[in-house]
Design a protein around this motif. Structure first.
Motif, PDB file in Angstrom:
ATOM      1  N   VAL A   1     -12.507  20.726  -9.404  1.00 54.35           N
ATOM      2  CA  VAL A   1     -11.794  21.669  -8.548  1.00 54.35           C
ATOM      3  C   VAL A   1     -11.240  20.920  -7.339  1.00 54.35           C
ATOM      4  N   PHE A   2     -12.050  20.028  -6.790  1.00 54.35           N
ATOM      5  CA  PHE A   2     -11.726  19.265  -5.581  1.00 54.35           C
ATOM      6  C   PHE A   2     -11.542  20.204  -4.387  1.00 54.35           C
ATOM      7  N   GLY A   3     -12.434  21.182  -4.324  1.00 54.26           N
ATOM      8  CA  GLY A   3     -12.439  22.130  -3.217  1.00 54.26           C
ATOM      9  C   GLY A   3     -13.872  22.600  -2.993  1.00 54.26           C
TER      10      GLY A   3
ATOM     11  N   LYS B   1       6.947   9.546  -1.806  1.00 57.06           N
ATOM     12  CA  LYS B   1       6.459  10.290  -2.968  1.00 57.06           C
ATOM     13  C   LYS B   1       5.836   9.372  -4.010  1.00 57.06           C
ATOM     14  N   GLY B   2       4.772   9.867  -4.635  1.00 52.41           N
ATOM     15  CA  GLY B   2       4.141   9.117  -5.711  1.00 52.41           C
ATOM     16  C   GLY B   2       5.093   8.877  -6.862  1.00 52.41           C
ATOM     17  N   THR B   3       5.901   9.905  -7.137  1.00 52.24           N
ATOM     18  CA  THR B   3       6.800   9.799  -8.291  1.00 52.24           C
ATOM     19  C   THR B   3       7.959   8.833  -8.042  1.00 52.24           C
TER      20      THR B   3
ATOM     21  N   PRO C   1      -4.662  12.365 -14.302  1.00 52.16           N
ATOM     22  CA  PRO C   1      -3.305  12.324 -14.875  1.00 52.16           C
ATOM     23  C   PRO C   1      -2.450  11.192 -14.294  1.00 52.16           C
ATOM     24  N   VAL C   2      -2.562  10.958 -12.982  1.00 56.67           N
ATOM     25  CA  VAL C   2      -1.773   9.861 -12.401  1.00 56.67           C
ATOM     26  C   VAL C   2      -2.343   8.510 -12.870  1.00 56.67           C
ATOM     27  N   GLY C   3      -3.665   8.428 -12.973  1.00 59.24           N
ATOM     28  CA  GLY C   3      -4.280   7.193 -13.488  1.00 59.24           C
ATOM     29  C   GLY C   3      -3.756   6.832 -14.875  1.00 59.24           C
TER      30      GLY C   3
ATOM     31  N   LEU D   1     -11.221   7.464 -10.440  1.00 58.15           N
ATOM     32  CA  LEU D   1     -10.678   8.815 -10.669  1.00 58.15           C
ATOM     33  C   LEU D   1     -11.672   9.879 -10.222  1.00 58.15           C
ATOM     34  N   GLY D   2     -11.492  11.039 -10.697  1.00 57.00           N
ATOM     35  CA  GLY D   2     -12.305  12.142 -10.194  1.00 57.00           C
ATOM     36  C   GLY D   2     -13.700  12.205 -10.787  1.00 57.00           C
ATOM     37  N   GLY D   3     -14.374  13.312 -10.498  1.00 65.85           N
ATOM     38  CA  GLY D   3     -15.716  13.519 -11.019  1.00 65.85           C
ATOM     39  C   GLY D   3     -16.030  15.007 -11.142  1.00 65.85           C
TER      40      GLY D   3
ATOM     41  N   VAL E   1       7.817   6.045  -5.058  1.00 68.23           N
ATOM     42  CA  VAL E   1       7.230   4.776  -4.589  1.00 68.23           C
ATOM     43  C   VAL E   1       6.133   4.308  -5.556  1.00 68.23           C
ATOM     44  N   GLY E   2       5.232   5.244  -5.912  1.00 65.19           N
ATOM     45  CA  GLY E   2       4.129   4.883  -6.806  1.00 65.19           C
ATOM     46  C   GLY E   2       4.641   4.433  -8.163  1.00 65.19           C
ATOM     47  N   GLU E   3       5.654   5.152  -8.651  1.00 67.80           N
ATOM     48  CA  GLU E   3       6.201   4.780  -9.958  1.00 67.80           C
ATOM     49  C   GLU E   3       6.857   3.396  -9.902  1.00 67.80           C
TER      50      GLU E   3
ATOM     51  N   LEU F   1       0.839  -1.202   0.000  1.00 62.00           N
ATOM     52  CA  LEU F   1       0.000   0.000   0.000  1.00 62.00           C
ATOM     53  C   LEU F   1       0.872   1.250   0.000  1.00 62.00           C
ATOM     54  N   LYS F   2       0.501   2.197  -0.871  1.00 62.61           N
ATOM     55  CA  LYS F   2       1.194   3.483  -0.876  1.00 62.61           C
ATOM     56  C   LYS F   2       0.174   4.575  -0.570  1.00 62.61           C
ATOM     57  N   PRO F   3       0.251   5.130   0.654  1.00 64.65           N
ATOM     58  CA  PRO F   3      -0.682   6.215   0.986  1.00 64.65           C
ATOM     59  C   PRO F   3      -0.232   7.524   0.340  1.00 64.65           C
TER      60      PRO F   3
ATOM     61  N   VAL G   1      -4.434  -1.220  -7.925  1.00 62.57           N
ATOM     62  CA  VAL G   1      -5.711  -0.521  -7.720  1.00 62.57           C
ATOM     63  C   VAL G   1      -5.402   0.883  -7.237  1.00 62.57           C
ATOM     64  N   PHE G   2      -6.141   1.846  -7.754  1.00 66.86           N
ATOM     65  CA  PHE G   2      -5.783   3.242  -7.549  1.00 66.86           C
ATOM     66  C   PHE G   2      -7.022   4.091  -7.350  1.00 66.86           C
ATOM     67  N   THR G   3      -6.941   5.022  -6.423  1.00 67.36           N
ATOM     68  CA  THR G   3      -7.908   6.117  -6.371  1.00 67.36           C
ATOM     69  C   THR G   3      -7.098   7.402  -6.378  1.00 67.36           C
ATOM     70  N   GLY G   4      -7.449   8.305  -7.242  1.00 62.53           N
ATOM     71  CA  GLY G   4      -6.711   9.561  -7.328  1.00 62.53           C
ATOM     72  C   GLY G   4      -7.100  10.306  -8.586  1.00 62.53           C
TER      73      GLY G   4
HETATM   74  P1  NAD Z   1      -3.195  12.149  -6.995  1.00 65.75           P
HETATM   75  O1  NAD Z   1      -3.553  11.420  -8.228  1.00 65.75           O
HETATM   76  O2  NAD Z   1      -2.292  13.311  -7.077  1.00 65.75           O
HETATM   77  O3  NAD Z   1      -2.503  11.154  -5.959  1.00 65.75           O
HETATM   78  C1  NAD Z   1      -3.082   9.906  -5.647  1.00 65.75           C
HETATM   79  C2  NAD Z   1      -1.984   8.964  -5.237  1.00 65.75           C
HETATM   80  O4  NAD Z   1      -1.147   8.741  -6.363  1.00 65.75           O
HETATM   81  C3  NAD Z   1      -1.089   9.486  -4.119  1.00 65.75           C
HETATM   82  O5  NAD Z   1      -0.793   8.432  -3.235  1.00 65.75           O
HETATM   83  C4  NAD Z   1       0.144   9.931  -4.870  1.00 65.75           C
HETATM   84  O6  NAD Z   1       1.317   9.865  -4.084  1.00 65.75           O
HETATM   85  C5  NAD Z   1       0.207   8.910  -5.991  1.00 65.75           C
HETATM   86  N1  NAD Z   1       0.996   9.345  -7.151  1.00 65.75           N
HETATM   87  C6  NAD Z   1       1.259  10.612  -7.556  1.00 65.75           C
HETATM   88  N2  NAD Z   1       2.059  10.587  -8.649  1.00 65.75           N
HETATM   89  C7  NAD Z   1       2.280   9.291  -8.958  1.00 65.75           C
HETATM   90  C8  NAD Z   1       2.997   8.620  -9.979  1.00 65.75           C
HETATM   91  N3  NAD Z   1       3.671   9.277 -10.920  1.00 65.75           N
HETATM   92  N4  NAD Z   1       2.991   7.272  -9.989  1.00 65.75           N
HETATM   93  C9  NAD Z   1       2.301   6.580  -9.078  1.00 65.75           C
HETATM   94  N5  NAD Z   1       1.623   7.147  -8.058  1.00 65.75           N
HETATM   95  C10 NAD Z   1       1.601   8.494  -8.005  1.00 65.75           C
HETATM   96  O7  NAD Z   1      -4.574  12.494  -6.314  1.00 65.75           O
HETATM   97  P2  NAD Z   1      -4.824  13.208  -4.919  1.00 65.75           P
HETATM   98  O8  NAD Z   1      -4.481  14.630  -5.126  1.00 65.75           O
HETATM   99  O9  NAD Z   1      -4.165  12.476  -3.794  1.00 65.75           O
HETATM  100  O10 NAD Z   1      -6.388  12.975  -4.716  1.00 65.75           O
HETATM  101  C11 NAD Z   1      -7.328  13.770  -5.318  1.00 65.75           C
HETATM  102  C12 NAD Z   1      -7.889  13.098  -6.551  1.00 65.75           C
HETATM  103  O11 NAD Z   1      -8.407  11.804  -6.239  1.00 65.75           O
HETATM  104  C13 NAD Z   1      -9.059  13.860  -7.117  1.00 65.75           C
HETATM  105  O12 NAD Z   1      -8.930  13.943  -8.504  1.00 65.75           O
HETATM  106  C14 NAD Z   1     -10.252  13.020  -6.724  1.00 65.75           C
HETATM  107  O13 NAD Z   1     -11.391  13.134  -7.485  1.00 65.75           O
HETATM  108  C15 NAD Z   1      -9.707  11.663  -6.785  1.00 65.75           C
HETATM  109  N6  NAD Z   1     -10.519  10.769  -5.967  1.00 65.75           N
HETATM  110  C16 NAD Z   1     -11.309   9.847  -6.595  1.00 65.75           C
HETATM  111  C17 NAD Z   1     -12.103   8.989  -5.860  1.00 65.75           C
HETATM  112  C18 NAD Z   1     -12.969   7.942  -6.510  1.00 65.75           C
HETATM  113  O14 NAD Z   1     -13.436   7.046  -5.848  1.00 65.75           O
HETATM  114  N7  NAD Z   1     -13.206   8.002  -7.795  1.00 65.75           N
HETATM  115  C19 NAD Z   1     -12.082   9.076  -4.463  1.00 65.75           C
HETATM  116  C20 NAD Z   1     -11.285  10.029  -3.861  1.00 65.75           C
HETATM  117  C21 NAD Z   1     -10.478  10.872  -4.637  1.00 65.75           C
END
Ligand code: NAD
Length: 495
Positions: free
Chosen positions: A400-402, A221-223, A245-247, A266-268, A225-227, A188-190, A239-242
């Motif tokens: 916006v996510f705000g 860092k995502g760039t 662009p990172v997806g 991803l986002g909405g 550990v995530g990479e 897991l990478k938080p 599996v990813f939530t975020g």
């Molecule tokens: P983010 O994509 O910047 O980061 C998410 C995760 O990815 C973090 O752990 C980050 O460290 C990692 N990451 C960043 N760069 C990476 C890389 N190059 N390789 C691998 N991993 C990398 O998103 P965020 O800013 O943490 O969260 C906000 C986003 O998440 C919003 O767009 C939001 O909509 C989305 N989100 C979606 C859901 C959903 O269920 N669909 C739920 C919550 C948040």
């Protein structure tokens, strides 16, 4: 129930540095690197955490692989895994207030929401999948009687989970609980700005009897550990939530490495649509405000676009602005707060940037639109409503996510559907109407993973959550989540 005395006792307590959890051990980064963890409540350093390296990530993946291959968890009878996971949930419950406060100090979510949405939701999710796993059967295919066709369900192997900062425990548990219940090992990478509670629940998993190497956490860092996870040849499913662009990057990493399956949440830019026949307008106003302003709008399913039937538009916006101005924004550890801090200064600046752009276009900022409580050093923003927008404005097209709500009027059901479906996203939607036929037509017509009717938000672990279009693929929550973590294998036996 919130234990206010305990919350106050924890408010300024020292937070130990967070380390990785690799192979059952707490470990510093291989190069000794650390990162400061800032609290969005006051902008001060809360603690430090290990700044994971590529080597740390590879060590965690190797530990997960060993744990999976030797069967210490994957080959246990499901009922044994269930017992460990139920104990894990009990240990989290025993620390519920501590985890909620730690999480709030780390990411800024108001405690009244965090207590249920974070540890509360993680506990429920872990129990749900623990209870489910010894009730899932394979299949016998209806073949020619001379053949026995069996369909086994097997854990996929090593799961990599990368999660965001807005609800780390809730979203983390949506991934961890079904993956672990199914017998997989996990790395897991938080997120950089919300790692502390996930590290803590991984320590509790060990205490509950989860064998070493089954659940590993690498902070950093995502760039980096995530990479390294994305490019690993030894992670089977990611599996990813975020963010989008990172997806996209994760899909590229998969293509460049072992074609690991990648599931993205991803986002909405979710439309919340109010018709003039909404059954309870006061309720619609209140819920519309919560749907965008709780957790300062940092909710993936947030109703960030309000579509209002023109005949009630002005009155609705007026009532909404008046209600919004009664919301209490500020100290997230005060239980009466309805919206806490924005997670980071970067996020706050991004939110304000969207508003400035709308202002420059001459749009009407009905309420909010600025930073508040700057003297605290924390990252707070007044809930913001913007009207006079066109469907082309960036503020109603991009996430916006705000705490920023864009309002658009509409005249007909068809127009509402067209506007609702006009973004690249398809995560959630809301429809307010007393007309049952219209409600069902809207549910069918709106491209989204969840459509709320006469309410917004709150679905529990029993129903799936997933996006369509550029909001992602695959589902968290419900028994459908197991599809990501269990492979089907056929046995074709001649009798
Ligand atoms: P983010 O994509 O910047 O980061 C998410 C995760 O990815 C973090 O752990 C980050 O460290 C990692 N990451 C960043 N760069 C990476 C890389 N190059 N390789 C691998 N991993 C990398 O998103 P965020 O800013 O943490 O969260 C906000 C986003 O998440 C919003 O767009 C939001 O909509 C989305 N989100 C979606 C859901 C959903 O269920 N669909 C739920 C919550 C948040």
């Amino acid at each position: 129930m919130l234990d206010q005395t305990r919350i106050e006792a924890l408010r300024n307590s020292a937070v130990p540095p967070a380390l990785h959890i690799i192979d059952g051990e707490r470990r510093a980064a291989s190069d000794g690197g650390t990162m400061d963890v800032l609290s969005p409540l006051d902008g001060r350093v809360l603690t430090t955490m290990a700044r994971g390296t590529k080597e740390d990530t590879e060590a965690a993946i190797a530990a997960a692989r060993r744990a999976f291959d030797d069967g210490r968890w994957s080959s246990l009878p499901p009922a044994r895994r269930k017992a460990v996971m139920l104990k894990w949930a009990d240990l989290i419950e025993a620390e519920k207030t501590e985890l909620a406060v730690l999480g709030t100090r780390n990411n800024g979510t108001e405690i009244g929401m965090a207590i249920n949405a974070e540890p509360g939701s993680a506990i429920a999710t872990i129990r749900y999948y623990a209870e489910a796993i010894d009730k899932i059967y394979g299949e016998i295919a209806p073949t020619d009687p001379a053949i026995l066709g069996l369909v086994h369900r097997e854990p996929v192997g090593v799961v990599g989970a990368i999660v965001p900062w807005n609800f780390p425990l809730m979203i983390g548990a949506w991934k961890l609980a079904p993956a672990l219940a199914a017998g997989n090992s996990v790395v897991l990478k938080p997120a950089e700005t919300a790692s502390l509670t996930l590290v803590r629940i991984a320590e509790l998993a060990l205490e509950a009897g989860m064998p070493p190497g089954v659940l590993n956490v690498v902070t950093g860092k995502g760039t980096v550990v995530g990479e390294a996870m994305g490019l690993s040849m030894d992670i089977d499913v990611l599996v990813f939530t975020g963010s989008g662009p990172v997806g996209r990057r994760l899909m590229e990493y998969s293509a460049r490495s072992n074609l690991k399956r990648v599931f993205l949440e991803l986002g909405g830019k979710s439309p919340n649509i109010v018709f003039a026949d909404a059954p309870n307008m006061a309720e619609a106003v209140k819920v519309t405000a919560s749907a965008i302003f709780r957790n300062s709008g940092q909710v993936c399913v947030a109703g960030s676009r309000l579509l209002v039937e023109r005949s009630i538009h002005d009155r609705f916006v007026e009532d909404l602005a008046a209600f919004t101005e009664t919301m209490k924004v500020g100290d997230p550890l005060d239980p009466s707060t309805t919206a806490g801090a924005v997670n980071s200064l970067r996020q706050l600046e991004q939110d304000l940037g969207f508003v400035e752009e709308a202002r420059a276009l001459g749009r009407d900022i009905r309420t909010g639109g600025h930073r508040i409580l700057e003297e605290t050093g924390g990252y707070y923003m007044a809930p913001t409503i913007v009207t006079g927008l066109t469907p082309e404005d960036r503020i109603v097209r991009e996430e916006v996510f705000g705490p920023v709500l864009g309002v658009i009027p509409f005249d007909t059901e068809e127009e509402a559907i067209a506007i609702a479906n006009s973004t690249d996203y398809g995560l959630a939607a809301g429809v307010w109407t007393a007309d049952l036929g219209r409600a069902h037509r809207m549910i069918r017509a709106i491209k989204a993973g969840v459509v709320h009717v006469n309410t917004y938000g709150g679905p529990d672990v029993t129903v799936p959550l997933g996006g369509v279009k550029q909001s992602g693929n695959g589902h968290d929550k419900s028994l459908h989540a197991f599809d990501k973590y269990l492979d089907l294998k056929t046995a074709w036996i001649k009798l």
